[in-house]
Scaffold this active site. Structure first.
Site, PDB file in Angstrom:
ATOM      1  N   ASP A   1       0.822  -1.225   0.000  1.00  0.00           N
ATOM      2  CA  ASP A   1       0.000   0.000   0.000  1.00  0.00           C
ATOM      3  C   ASP A   1       0.844   1.258   0.000  1.00  0.00           C
ATOM      4  O   ASP A   1       0.662   2.144  -0.837  1.00  0.00           O
ATOM      5  CB  ASP A   1      -0.909   0.048   1.247  1.00  0.00           C
ATOM      6  CG  ASP A   1      -1.998  -1.014   1.232  1.00  0.00           C
ATOM      7  OD1 ASP A   1      -2.321  -1.512   0.139  1.00  0.00           O
ATOM      8  OD2 ASP A   1      -2.522  -1.322   2.319  1.00  0.00           O
TER       9      ASP A   1
ATOM     10  N   ARG B   1       0.696   4.927  17.223  1.00  0.00           N
ATOM     11  CA  ARG B   1       0.375   6.011  16.280  1.00  0.00           C
ATOM     12  C   ARG B   1       0.868   7.375  16.754  1.00  0.00           C
ATOM     13  O   ARG B   1       1.415   8.137  15.950  1.00  0.00           O
ATOM     14  CB  ARG B   1      -1.134   6.067  15.977  1.00  0.00           C
ATOM     15  CG  ARG B   1      -1.734   4.769  15.421  1.00  0.00           C
ATOM     16  CD  ARG B   1      -0.882   4.137  14.369  1.00  0.00           C
ATOM     17  NE  ARG B   1      -1.468   2.938  13.783  1.00  0.00           N
ATOM     18  CZ  ARG B   1      -0.778   1.982  13.226  1.00  0.00           C
ATOM     19  NH1 ARG B   1       0.534   2.043  13.186  1.00  0.00           N
ATOM     20  NH2 ARG B   1      -1.363   0.928  12.707  1.00  0.00           N
TER      21      ARG B   1
ATOM     22  N   ASP C   1      -7.091   4.125  13.155  1.00  0.00           N
ATOM     23  CA  ASP C   1      -5.725   4.640  12.995  1.00  0.00           C
ATOM     24  C   ASP C   1      -5.668   5.956  12.221  1.00  0.00           C
ATOM     25  O   ASP C   1      -4.869   6.832  12.531  1.00  0.00           O
ATOM     26  CB  ASP C   1      -4.829   3.571  12.359  1.00  0.00           C
ATOM     27  CG  ASP C   1      -4.529   2.449  13.342  1.00  0.00           C
ATOM     28  OD1 ASP C   1      -4.472   2.734  14.549  1.00  0.00           O
ATOM     29  OD2 ASP C   1      -4.361   1.296  12.903  1.00  0.00           O
TER      30      ASP C   1
ATOM     31  N   SER D   1      -5.107  -8.201   7.630  1.00  0.00           N
ATOM     32  CA  SER D   1      -4.492  -6.891   7.818  1.00  0.00           C
ATOM     33  C   SER D   1      -3.820  -6.941   9.193  1.00  0.00           C
ATOM     34  O   SER D   1      -4.476  -7.212  10.199  1.00  0.00           O
ATOM     35  CB  SER D   1      -5.566  -5.808   7.778  1.00  0.00           C
ATOM     36  OG  SER D   1      -5.025  -4.621   8.321  1.00  0.00           O
TER      37      SER D   1
HETATM   38  N1  ARG Z   1      -8.422  -2.361  15.999  1.00  0.00           N
HETATM   39  C1  ARG Z   1      -7.149  -2.087  16.585  1.00  0.00           C
HETATM   40  C2  ARG Z   1      -7.050  -0.677  17.034  1.00  0.00           C
HETATM   41  O1  ARG Z   1      -7.826   0.130  16.599  1.00  0.00           O
HETATM   42  C3  ARG Z   1      -6.002  -2.520  15.711  1.00  0.00           C
HETATM   43  C4  ARG Z   1      -5.838  -1.797  14.400  1.00  0.00           C
HETATM   44  C5  ARG Z   1      -4.632  -2.348  13.737  1.00  0.00           C
HETATM   45  N2  ARG Z   1      -4.520  -2.140  12.360  1.00  0.00           N
HETATM   46  C6  ARG Z   1      -4.438  -3.140  11.436  1.00  0.00           C
HETATM   47  N3  ARG Z   1      -4.115  -2.831  10.240  1.00  0.00           N
HETATM   48  N4  ARG Z   1      -4.618  -4.382  11.752  1.00  0.00           N
HETATM   49  O2  ARG Z   1      -6.232  -0.354  17.842  1.00  0.00           O
END
Ligand code: ARG
Length: 412
Positions: free
Chosen positions: A16, A97, A126, A177
């Site tokens: 990506d 993040r 995110d 993912s």
């Molecule tokens: N749902 C989790 C959060 O919001 C993990 C997000 C992780 N991203 C991914 N691409 N799997 O903290």
């Protein structure tokens, strides 16, 4: 109208964001600076990632080994807050993040960029975390997501990579993912989107199957003011503590989590996590707090911890609210020092011993043997006064025929 200010892109090295480098250039006419952090996710070296970014057309590639910073300034705060969103998820992605954003903004200033880009979709948490963090650090910066804002789909990505002869090999769609760092690993999408489907073996890499554990592993963790400083008597940095516990608790299959989670954007989503080190460390830390925090302080802290977890999950890391909660949490850690012994086996970490010079556990008050210094007679007066409001209210209930019914035991 394109200006000459570049875009700073959060670059993972994956398909990506690799495609995003030249796609952003093509769509906006701006140069792209790729920024990559090592937050303990393992895999490729920063050098390899950097070379790929340059080969995909980045004007500059800025790489940072942020493992120590992440462990000591982000994971340790989550540990002190016993952070578990919805009671279980230790905020793996949520705490990375803000740190990544800090470095994105630093690069933006260094290269005089006016825009920050990330590879998130428009459906997750995110994107919100990146953009709210950017706004908290430098509100003059703009944010853009090629996937969300420039309709970059998987099919376009693969075609684009071919057409532009981008040096990307992984055009195969991974079934999941995944986001991972030293604090844990998040796995979603694919067949997991049917919440009835159980996880398969290939979902997990940080943990071994807890159904077939090796012999039990007893560990002693020493904390100083809420932070692990020794494991089995050996000095450790926060990063080393997390890595060692990832290895040892991971071998026992500790820290696997499977839940339907409430996202900030209002969607319920099915998420798998594995966070062996985080879960084992939080278990030990919580037990040490059981010893060292005063009762009311501890009750308040449990509420604060929960709010901290929700706010950090909800992209509020740099907010005034979290800053204030941080101050409370930090203050509570003054006496959270001592040792916790745990047995790790077959998916669980069970505390079997605790000792601390700053514990409030008082043997002389607690014992039922001789040596008891607690005056049991004092409890008569305590109960009399403590129970007074209930007694007065009960008398009123009886007077108005609303007393609590007692079963009739009379023999027939
Ligand atoms: N749902 C989790 C959060 O919001 C993990 C997000 C992780 N991203 C991914 N691409 N799997 O903290």
């Amino acid at each position: 109208m394109a200006d000459n200010k570049p875009i700073v892109l959060a670059y993972s090295g994956g398909l990506d964001t690799s495609v995003a480098i030249s796609y952003l250039k093509e769509q906006t006419g701006k140069d792209v600076v790729a920024v990559s952090l090592d937050v303990g996710q393992g895999g490729e070296s920063l050098e390899t990632v950097k070379q790929r970014a340059l080969a995909c057309g980045a004007m500059e590639a800025y790489v940072v080994d942020a493992r120590e910073e992440f462990a000591s300034q982000y994971c340790m705060l989550a540990l002190k807050a016993n952070a578990k969103y919805e009671g279980v998820y230790p905020l793996v992605s949520a705490i990375s993040r803000p740190l990544i954003t800090k470095h994105l903004v630093r690069a933006a200033h260094q290269f005089d960029a006016d825009t920050i880009a990330h590879g998130c979709t428009g459906k997750g948490n995110d994107q919100v975390r990146f953009e709210v963090s950017v706004a908290s650090i430098d509100p003059t910066l703009k944010a853009i997501s090629p996937i969300r804002d420039l309709s970059l789909t998987r099919d376009i990505e693969i075609q684009f990579a071919k057409d532009h002869k981008l040096p990307i090999t992984q055009t195969e769609k991974s079934p999941f993912s995944i986001d991972q760092n030293v604090w844990g690993r998040a796995i979603e999408t694919g067949f997991l989107e049917d919440p009835w489907n159980g996880p398969t073996k290939d979902c997990y890499t940080y943990t071994d199957d807890p159904a077939f554990p090796p012999v039990e592993d007893e560990v002693t963790i020493e904390f100083k003011q809420g932070v692990p400083v020794k494991i089995d008597g050996r000095d450790v940095t926060p990063l080393q503590a997390i890595e060692e516990m990832n290895r040892r608790a991971g071998a026992q299959g500790i820290g696997r989590i499977d839940l339907i989670e409430d996202r900030l954007v209002g969607i319920k989503s099915r998420e798998l996590y594995e966070a062996p080190g985080a879960v084992a460390l939080i278990t030990a830390h919580e037990e040490l707090e059981n010893c060292c925090l005063e009762r009311e302080q501890h009750r308040i802290k449990r509420d604060i911890d929960k709010r901290w977890g929700e706010l950090v999950y909800d992209a509020q890391w740099f907010s005034p609210a979290v800053r204030s909660l941080d101050a409370f949490i930090e203050e509570t850690q003054r006496y959270v020092s001592g040792e916790i012994r745990m047995v790790m086996h077959g998916g669980s970490a069970v505390v079997t011993g605790r000792r601390s010079d700053t514990s409030l556990y008082d043997y002389k008050l607690a014992t039922y043997d001789s040596g008891d210094t607690f005056d049991q007679n004092a409890s008569n007066g305590f109960i009399e006064i403590y129970g007074m409001p209930d007694k007065v209210a009960a008398a009123r209930d009886v007077k108005f025929g609303n007393g609590i019914e007692v079963p009739d035991n009379s023999v027939e």
